[in-house]
Structures are given as C-alpha cells and as structure tokens.
Design a protein around this motif. Structure first.
Motif, mmCIF file in Angstrom:
data_model
loop_
_atom_site.group_PDB
_atom_site.id
_atom_site.type_symbol
_atom_site.label_atom_id
_atom_site.label_comp_id
_atom_site.label_asym_id
_atom_site.label_seq_id
_atom_site.Cartn_x
_atom_site.Cartn_y
_atom_site.Cartn_z
ATOM 1 N N VAL A 42 0.753 -1.128 0.016
ATOM 2 C CA VAL A 42 0.081 0.003 0.153
ATOM 3 C C VAL A 42 1.143 1.261 0.219
ATOM 4 O O VAL A 42 1.861 1.584 0.819
ATOM 5 N N ILE A 43 0.536 2.290 -0.937
ATOM 6 C CA ILE A 43 1.286 3.325 -1.056
ATOM 7 C C ILE A 43 0.368 4.475 -0.596
ATOM 8 O O ILE A 43 -0.629 4.689 -1.444
ATOM 9 N N LEU A 44 0.711 5.173 0.244
ATOM 10 C CA LEU A 44 0.066 6.374 0.586
ATOM 11 C C LEU A 44 0.349 7.565 -0.020
ATOM 12 O O LEU A 44 1.646 8.218 0.242
ATOM 13 N N GLY A 45 -0.224 8.177 -0.986
ATOM 14 C CA GLY A 45 -0.011 9.355 -1.955
ATOM 15 C C GLY A 45 0.509 8.902 -3.365
ATOM 16 O O GLY A 45 1.297 8.131 -3.299
ATOM 17 N N GLY A 46 -0.340 9.439 -4.323
ATOM 18 C CA GLY A 46 -0.110 9.012 -5.482
ATOM 19 C C GLY A 46 0.592 10.237 -6.573
ATOM 20 O O GLY A 46 -0.062 10.519 -7.487
ATOM 21 N N LEU A 48 4.399 12.422 -7.321
ATOM 22 C CA LEU A 48 5.447 11.892 -8.432
ATOM 23 C C LEU A 48 6.181 10.655 -7.821
ATOM 24 O O LEU A 48 6.219 9.338 -8.440
ATOM 25 N N ALA A 49 6.381 10.643 -6.477
ATOM 26 C CA ALA A 49 6.939 9.410 -5.958
ATOM 27 C C ALA A 49 6.038 8.201 -5.664
ATOM 28 O O ALA A 49 6.506 7.121 -6.425
ATOM 29 N N GLY A 50 4.868 8.318 -5.512
ATOM 30 C CA GLY A 50 3.895 7.287 -5.287
ATOM 31 C C GLY A 50 3.509 6.598 -6.521
ATOM 32 O O GLY A 50 3.766 5.295 -6.607
ATOM 33 N N SER A 51 3.371 7.390 -7.616
ATOM 34 C CA SER A 51 3.020 6.876 -8.988
ATOM 35 C C SER A 51 3.984 5.978 -9.631
ATOM 36 O O SER A 51 3.972 5.088 -10.190
ATOM 37 N N THR A 52 5.374 6.644 -9.497
ATOM 38 C CA THR A 52 6.715 5.966 -10.256
ATOM 39 C C THR A 52 6.885 4.819 -9.210
ATOM 40 O O THR A 52 7.364 3.789 -9.907
ATOM 41 N N LEU A 53 6.801 4.885 -7.890
ATOM 42 C CA LEU A 53 7.188 3.577 -7.260
ATOM 43 C C LEU A 53 6.314 2.531 -7.830
ATOM 44 O O LEU A 53 6.742 1.363 -7.870
ATOM 45 N N ASP A 62 6.094 -9.086 -8.517
ATOM 46 C CA ASP A 62 4.780 -9.768 -8.792
ATOM 47 C C ASP A 62 3.764 -9.131 -7.832
ATOM 48 O O ASP A 62 2.792 -9.727 -7.532
ATOM 49 N N VAL A 63 3.935 -8.172 -6.947
ATOM 50 C CA VAL A 63 3.392 -7.693 -6.010
ATOM 51 C C VAL A 63 1.930 -6.909 -6.371
ATOM 52 O O VAL A 63 2.056 -6.549 -7.675
ATOM 53 N N GLU A 64 0.894 -6.900 -5.717
ATOM 54 C CA GLU A 64 -0.284 -6.130 -6.060
ATOM 55 C C GLU A 64 0.037 -4.687 -5.444
ATOM 56 O O GLU A 64 0.806 -4.666 -4.243
ATOM 57 N N VAL A 65 -0.347 -3.735 -5.794
ATOM 58 C CA VAL A 65 0.197 -2.284 -5.458
ATOM 59 C C VAL A 65 -1.323 -1.683 -5.384
ATOM 60 O O VAL A 65 -2.295 -1.687 -6.405
ATOM 61 N N ARG A 66 -1.420 -0.951 -4.148
ATOM 62 C CA ARG A 66 -2.636 0.030 -4.131
ATOM 63 C C ARG A 66 -2.373 1.281 -3.671
ATOM 64 O O ARG A 66 -1.522 1.467 -2.634
ATOM 65 N N ILE A 67 -2.776 2.389 -4.401
ATOM 66 C CA ILE A 67 -2.431 3.745 -3.898
ATOM 67 C C ILE A 67 -3.808 4.492 -3.068
ATOM 68 O O ILE A 67 -4.546 4.124 -3.715
ATOM 69 N N LEU A 68 -3.459 4.925 -2.197
ATOM 70 C CA LEU A 68 -4.728 5.678 -1.350
ATOM 71 C C LEU A 68 -4.076 7.203 -1.355
ATOM 72 O O LEU A 68 -3.147 7.451 -1.153
ATOM 73 N N ASP A 69 -5.099 7.918 -1.708
ATOM 74 C CA ASP A 69 -4.919 9.410 -1.598
ATOM 75 C C ASP A 69 -5.874 10.223 -1.271
ATOM 76 O O ASP A 69 -7.142 9.930 -1.342
ATOM 77 N N ARG A 70 -5.606 11.320 -0.550
ATOM 78 C CA ARG A 70 -6.734 11.836 0.217
ATOM 79 C C ARG A 70 -7.432 12.973 -0.845
ATOM 80 O O ARG A 70 -8.696 13.404 -0.701
ATOM 81 N N ALA A 71 -6.520 13.322 -2.002
ATOM 82 C CA ALA A 71 -7.157 13.879 -3.115
ATOM 83 C C ALA A 71 -8.404 13.299 -3.597
ATOM 84 O O ALA A 71 -8.349 11.957 -3.726
ATOM 85 N N ARG A 72 -9.213 14.149 -4.255
ATOM 86 C CA ARG A 72 -10.552 13.508 -4.799
ATOM 87 C C ARG A 72 -10.142 12.870 -6.058
ATOM 88 O O ARG A 72 -10.878 12.136 -6.502
ATOM 89 N N ARG A 73 -9.326 13.621 -6.825
ATOM 90 C CA ARG A 73 -8.709 12.960 -8.123
ATOM 91 C C ARG A 73 -7.331 13.095 -8.222
ATOM 92 O O ARG A 73 -6.746 13.928 -7.533
ATOM 93 N N LYS A 161 -3.244 -0.137 -16.412
ATOM 94 C CA LYS A 161 -3.614 -1.168 -17.338
ATOM 95 C C LYS A 161 -3.034 -2.503 -16.758
ATOM 96 O O LYS A 161 -3.511 -3.756 -17.215
ATOM 97 N N ASP A 162 -2.647 -2.593 -15.653
ATOM 98 C CA ASP A 162 -2.313 -3.947 -14.801
ATOM 99 C C ASP A 162 -3.248 -4.334 -13.686
ATOM 100 O O ASP A 162 -3.590 -3.348 -13.070
ATOM 101 N N PRO A 163 -3.754 -5.422 -13.991
ATOM 102 C CA PRO A 163 -4.826 -5.852 -13.057
ATOM 103 C C PRO A 163 -4.412 -5.753 -11.578
ATOM 104 O O PRO A 163 -5.089 -5.755 -10.488
ATOM 105 N N ARG A 164 -3.003 -5.842 -11.205
ATOM 106 C CA ARG A 164 -2.357 -5.848 -9.898
ATOM 107 C C ARG A 164 -2.518 -4.405 -9.219
ATOM 108 O O ARG A 164 -2.239 -4.103 -8.248
ATOM 109 N N PHE A 165 -3.004 -3.388 -10.131
ATOM 110 C CA PHE A 165 -2.787 -2.164 -9.647
ATOM 111 C C PHE A 165 -4.300 -1.492 -9.185
ATOM 112 O O PHE A 165 -5.260 -1.652 -10.020
ATOM 113 N N SER A 166 -4.555 -0.820 -7.977
ATOM 114 C CA SER A 166 -5.584 0.076 -7.803
ATOM 115 C C SER A 166 -5.323 1.292 -7.016
ATOM 116 O O SER A 166 -4.345 1.438 -6.473
#
Ligand SMILES: Cc1cc2nc3c(=O)[nH]c(=O)nc-3n(C[C@H](O)[C@H](O)[C@H](O)COP(=O)(O)OP(=O)(O)OC[C@H]3O[C@@H](n4cnc5c(N)ncnc54)[C@H](O)[C@@H]3O)c2cc1C
Length: 649
Positions: A42-46, A48-53, A62-73, A161-166
C-alpha cells in the motif's frame, strides 16, 4: 543483492551475489523458514514518488499495489513544483521505468542547468547583459522538464492497465497499525461513504509535504537548512533569449553565439542568481514555471508572498523580465516558508518506508528531488523483493545508510555556501566541484545498479566517505572566498568586468570532464567500481589542489601560483582536507622561492582558464561587445600563462 531476470523479464531475487560475483542460493529463502514474501504493497500518496514507485513495482515484481490518496482525483488539479530532472532521474524515468517515448512526446528534453548573473556596469534589462555558466552540449544521459500533472496522469494510466494495480482517492479517517517482526500492517480509511479495512505486507508513505508517517511517528528531523520559496506558472513559453531589444537577425548572429552556440537556452533549467537566492525559469508545454528560492535573510519573505509581489520583485531584481511579465497570465502560484527537512528513518525491516518529500528533502538547487525519488524507489523495490528475513534486514540497513549518506552529502552545499550563489566565479567553482561528485558518485553507480548490489553499495559508500571531509572543507573554503570578495566589492568582479558579461563552459574543468566519462563505464561490477571511484577520488583531490591554488593566486594577486605544483597543497584524504583552508596568511606563507620559476612543474588540472575572471579593468564595450570568455572562440591570452611565460623566458 543483485537480481537475475526470469523469463517474464522481471527480476527474481531469491539469489544473491557472492564476492566473486556468481549467483549463490540464499539459505534464508528455504521453504519452511517462516519468512513471508511480500504480496501486497500500500502506497499512501499518488504524486510523483507514489505513482513512479507503483510503476517500478509493477514492472519488476509480482506484488499487488494499491495507492491511497486523500485528493478527490489524481493527479491533483493544481500545478506542482518539481519539474526539472537531472541525469540520475532522467535515466530512471527514461530507461528504468521505460517511459522514454512518453517523455519525448509529452515533455521537453532538458538542456542542462544554466546559471546567469548580472554584469556590473550594465542595466540587466536585456538578455545579453547577463554572464553565463553552463555546459554547451547536451548531456549523453538525457533529462527532462516534466509537466508534473501530465506526467503523473500518464504514469497512473499505464499503471491502471495492470490488474495488480488499484487507486482509491478521496480517503479520510486514515489509521495505520504497523506490524512488527514480519506481521502484516492493518490499514483502515473512509472512502465513498464507507469504512474500509485491509492488510498489506509493505506500507510506503509518499504523502509529500503532508509527511503523514513522519509527523505521526515523530520521525521529522531538522537539518539546519533554512530556505523558503515562492513560485508561479505563467501562460505560454517565456523564451529568455527574446528578452532583448535586438531584432531577430541580430539575435541569431550575436557574437555571444560564438561561445554559447545555437541550442535554445529556454530548454535548460535557467537560474538567475544573486547572493543567497536564485530564480528558476523552466519551460513546460504551453506554460512556464518561475520560482524564487532564498536563504532566510537573503530575501524578505513578505516581499514575495503573493504572485503580484513576486513578479514585482523579479522585475526589479532582474529587469530583463519586467516587460514580458506584464503581459503574462498567472496560471497558479504557491509558496513555502521553510521546506528543507531530514527524517530519522526511511526504510525499515518491519516493512515500511518513506519516499519523496514525505521522507528527506534538502534543497531544489541542482534539481535533486527526482534523483532522491529514483534512488529510494530503487532501494525500496529491492527491499520489497527480499527473499528472506536476513536479506530483508541487510537490504534495509544498507539502503538506509546509503540514502542518509547521499542526502547528507548535499547539506553542506546548501547550509554553508549558499552565499556563493551571488558571485559567478565562486559559484562556478562550487558547481564544477559538486557536479563532478554528482556525475561520478551518483549517476555512475545508479546506471550500473551498484546501489542494490551489496558489495557495489559498500564500495560506493566507502569511496564516497573518503570525500566527506574534503567536501566540507571545500564548501567552507568557497564560502570564505566569497566573503573575502564581498568585503572588497569584488562580487562578479566589480569594475574589472564593467560592461563585459563572462561566459564559463563547465567542461573546461578537467575534473568534471573526467567525471563525465564515467557515464560510459557500463556493466561495472564492485571490483571495477572500486577502481573507477578510486580514480574519481584522485580526480577530485587534484581539483581541490587546483581550486586552492587558483583562489590563492587571486587573493595574492600572483597569477603564477595557479599553475605551480610547488605551491600546491599536498597529501590526500583528511590531510588534504585540513590544508584546504581560506587563510590569507597561510596563502602568503606558501609563497616560497621557486614558485613559478622555470623549473616549477606545471600543476595538473590548473584552472588558468578562469583568468577571464581576473582580467584587468578595461573599457566597457556595450551591448554588442565581445564577451569575456570562450570555449572555442579565439581565446585571449591567459594572464596567468603570460606571467609564467614571461618568468620562464
Ligand atoms: C521549491 C521546491 C522546488 C522543487 N523543484 C524540484 C525540481 O525542479 N525537480 C525535482 O526533481 N524536485 C524538485 N523539488 C522536490 C519535489 O518537490 C519532489 O521531487 C516532488 O514534488 C516530490 O513528490 P512527492 O510525490 O513526494 O509529493 P507530491 O507530488 O506532493 O505527492 C504527494 C501526494 O500525497 C497525497 N497526500 C498528502 N497527504 C496525504 C494524506 N494524509 N493522506 C493521503 N494522501 C496524502 C497528495 O494528495 C499527493 O497526491 C522541489 C521542491 C521544492 C520545495
């Protein structure tokens, strides 16, 4: 720690390098050891750092990655500072994250960093009144000017595009219970009107200046750097070469082009310099980013705390902008009172980390922010792939030590000698020194993957540590030299250059040119790195001797000193660092008989080309005058050489 590539193209990390370099099985990876490989991050913050990580993890694990962000979009709608990248990050974005095509389509390839100073005796209301320090040719390791929102939108779209990402946006009521000793982390938050609870193996804080984890767990550290910034974006391209009264033909054929050539200066990150401050001009597609960065005390923060005040301040300080800025629409703006901070810990074997501004950030001079992100991302991806508890601990321990060393090395540069920004000669010495270190000790190891190779990383850290004392001495030395010049009214060499902008090509520094050659040292393993970086330590020590001799020659008014190996400080390591002290009496005491005599061997890497900073006063030549410099344009005879020549004749 070096990985191998499996058939899917991803790195498999269940193996480590032996001292001899061959792959050996890791006993910690044995089944039944109780070690749980990472499956979910889980990456908190999407940003520059979060999206590139996330992209890096999707590409190489092979891990699943989820970004959580407080911004609406995401990306957030407002403009973001942090647009200029340098070689390390350019390599990371283009090659490691495989984004070259998108970068060349949607962003500008950057034309190095460029620095400008007002010329005493000229009004500074047109471009050609400014002296410049620069590298004339494009770097062979490309870097980019990123429109952050466009860049992050593209990276997030690729990730999606990767099903492991949300991604979950608009989160609130976040709570994170970090597990220890291999236990999972529990994350709960509210989104879409519901409370969600989930588990993850790794938790990464990438909340930028929000610094969520560092604030919560008291990890923030003061680093002593007290700098602020005020910035804005204007519509359209602000082409600094057009800030002139010359017509198009005169601009195209201006004598300065004999030196600077024909590449568009606006593609550079352009810095307009003053004592303790600088003003950036960065081109983005259809807009231009402008920002003032200042040491507290060098600029009155209240005088630049709104877009109107900032534009007024800039137009006064650098009058060439005045007319143009009146026509521009301000797209967005922001300011920061005190942005520099350290962090107690950024990669922990309990499987959490901090990346980007959420962790450590020193200063934007030289654009290192993306470099830190690139390096952290690389180390985090490596740690996340650890195949055993033992490997995990080792990778975190070494990653933390590396990141601390690379970050701390910057601090003296920002904390001690920011005042050198106000003088072209002192700053040129400072930047040539720092860029030589950067090319050899940051870019070269990164390109070669040495930071995630256990032996390679040790070699880098050991060699880097050999420079620590010398770097601190150099920063103090240049700052003292600056103060000496300031006390004598010699900043930007006062009357000596009245009316003649100075042009300094950085590649004239032999040490920098040799450091740049490490870009072509590819596939270097730990053994090769030991040799290459050892040579680079010698290279920098030679430069330190040459800088000392040059400054002493200026202070004593004896040009022959700059070329004298008899005068030069000797030894190496701490011994050399101890001698690199700005002390007028000590300078004079070294002036023993025989310095500059015919049998005095020439000092290697002598900086006599800097004599353009020391030419005697002459009449101003006006706007169209010949610049005081040249790389390839017919050079004036160097006074230093002339003196030595006369002595030897
Ligand atoms: C004045 C200045 C100029 C700079 N210029 C450069 C430059 O030219 N080049 C360069 O490489 N670097 C530069 N930097 C460094 C630069 O800021 C970083 O490289 C970059 O912006 C860091 O990105 P980030 O992902 O850490 O933060 P951000 O891009 O700000 O992303 C943070 C994300 O976290 C989210 N977030 C924040 N708080 C929370 C929370 N509590 N919960 C959930 N989500 C949260 C935000 O919504 C956002 O999406 C500069 C820094 C400063 C101060």
């Amino acid at each position: 720690m070096s990985g191998r590539t499996n058939p899917s193209g991803r790195k498999a990390r269940g193996a480590s390098s032996s001292a001899a370099g061959e792959q050996v099985a890791d006993p910690g990876a044995a089944p039944g050891s109780g070690f749980r490989p990472a499956r979910r991050v889980v990456i908190l913050g999407g940003g520059l750092a979060g999206s590139t990580l996330a992209r890096h993890l999707l590409l190489e694990t092979d891990v699943e990655v989820r970004i959580l962000d407080r911004a609406r979009r995401l990306p957030t709608p407002r403009q973001k500072y942090g647009e200029s990248s340098v070689q390390l990050a350019g390599h990371y974005y283009g090659k490691v994250l495989d984004l070259e095509e998108m970068l060349f389509h949607e962003h500008f390839m950057k034309y190095n960093l460029r620095f400008y100073w007002k010329t005493p005796g000229l009004a500074g209301d047109v471009f050609e009144h400014y002296g410049q320090t620069y590298i004339r040719n494009y770097s062979n390791v490309p870097s980019y000017q990123l429109d952050r929102n466009a860049f992050e939108a593209s990276v997030l779209a690729m990730n999606a595009k990767d099903p492991r990402f949300s991604v979950v946006t608009g989160i609130s009521e976040l709570d994170v219970q970090l597990g220890s000793g291999g236990a999972v982390h529990r994350v709960s938050y509210r989104a879409g009107g519901e409370v969600h609870e989930e588990e993850c193996d790794w938790f990464i804080d990438a909340t930028g200046r929000g610094q969520w984890l560092a604030r919560r767990d008291g990890l923030r550290q003061d680093n002593g750097v007290r700098h602020g910034a005020s910035f804005l974006w204007v519509d359209g391209l602000l082409d600094i070469e057009r800030l002139t009264r010359l017509d198009r033909t005169e601009r195209r054929r201006h004598p300065h082009r004999r030196i600077t050539g024909h590449l568009p200066h606006w593609l550079a990150t352009n810095h307009f310099m003053g004592p303790g401050f600088w003003f950036w001009v960065i081109p983005l597609r259809h807009k231009t980013s402008l920002g003032l960065v200042y040491e507290h005390g060098a600029v009155d923060a209240a005088a630049v705390d709104s877009p109107e005040k900032l534009l007024e301040w800039v137009s006064r300080e650098f009058p060439l902008f005045a007319e143009d800025l009146k026509q521009r629409r301000v797209v967005d703006h922001g300011r920061l009172r005190d942005y520099s901070h350290g962090c107690a810990r950024t990669i922990h074997p309990d499987r959490w980390g901090l990346v980007g501004e959420a962790g450590r950030f020193s200063d934007p001079l030289y654009s290192p922010g993306s470099d830190l992100i690139s390096t952290y991302n690389t180390l985090l991806v490596d740690a996340i792939q650890a195949p055993s508890e033992r490997e995990l601990r080792l990778r975190c321990q070494q990653g933390e030590a590396l990141m601390r060393a690379l970050y701390e090395a910057y601090i003296p540069s920002y904390g001690i000698s920011y005042d050198a920004l106000g003088d072209q000669e002192a700053f040129t010495l400072k930047y040539a020194w720092e860029l030589s270190i950067y090319f050899a000790f940051y870019v070269f190891p990164f390109i070669n993957g040495l930071l995630t190779d256990r032996l390679g990383a040790l070699v880098v850290m050991r060699r880097f540590a050999e420079l620590g004392a010398l770097n601190a001495s150099m920063q103090r030395f240049l700052s003292d030299y600056l103060q000496w010049k300031k006390a004598r009214g010699m900043l930007c060499d006062g009357a000596a250059h009245a009316g003649r902008p100075l042009f300094q090509e950085l590649m004239e520094f032999p040490a920098l040119s040799r450091a740049e050659r490490t870009f072509y040292e590819v596939e270097a393993d730990a053994g090769a790195a030991r040799r290459i970086l050892g040579d680079q330590v010698d290279n920098l020590q030679a430069m330190a001797r040459a800088v000392h001799a040059w400054v002493a020659s200026r202070v004593l008014g004896r040009p022959e000193i700059a070329l004298s190996s008899r005068y030069a400080i000797e030894g190496d390591g701490a011994d050399l660092a101890a001698q690199l002290v700005f002390d007028e009496q000590a300078f004079a005491a070294r002036l023993v008989p025989g310095v500059g005599a015919p049998d005095d061997p020439p000092l290697s890497d002598a900086l006599s080309f800097l004599s353009r900073f020391a030419v005697p006063a002459r009449e101003a030549t006006g706007d169209q005058g010949e610049p005081a410099s040249s790389t390839d344009a017919a050079p004036e005879p160097s006074p230093a050489r002339a003196v030595v020549g006369a002595t030897r004749a």
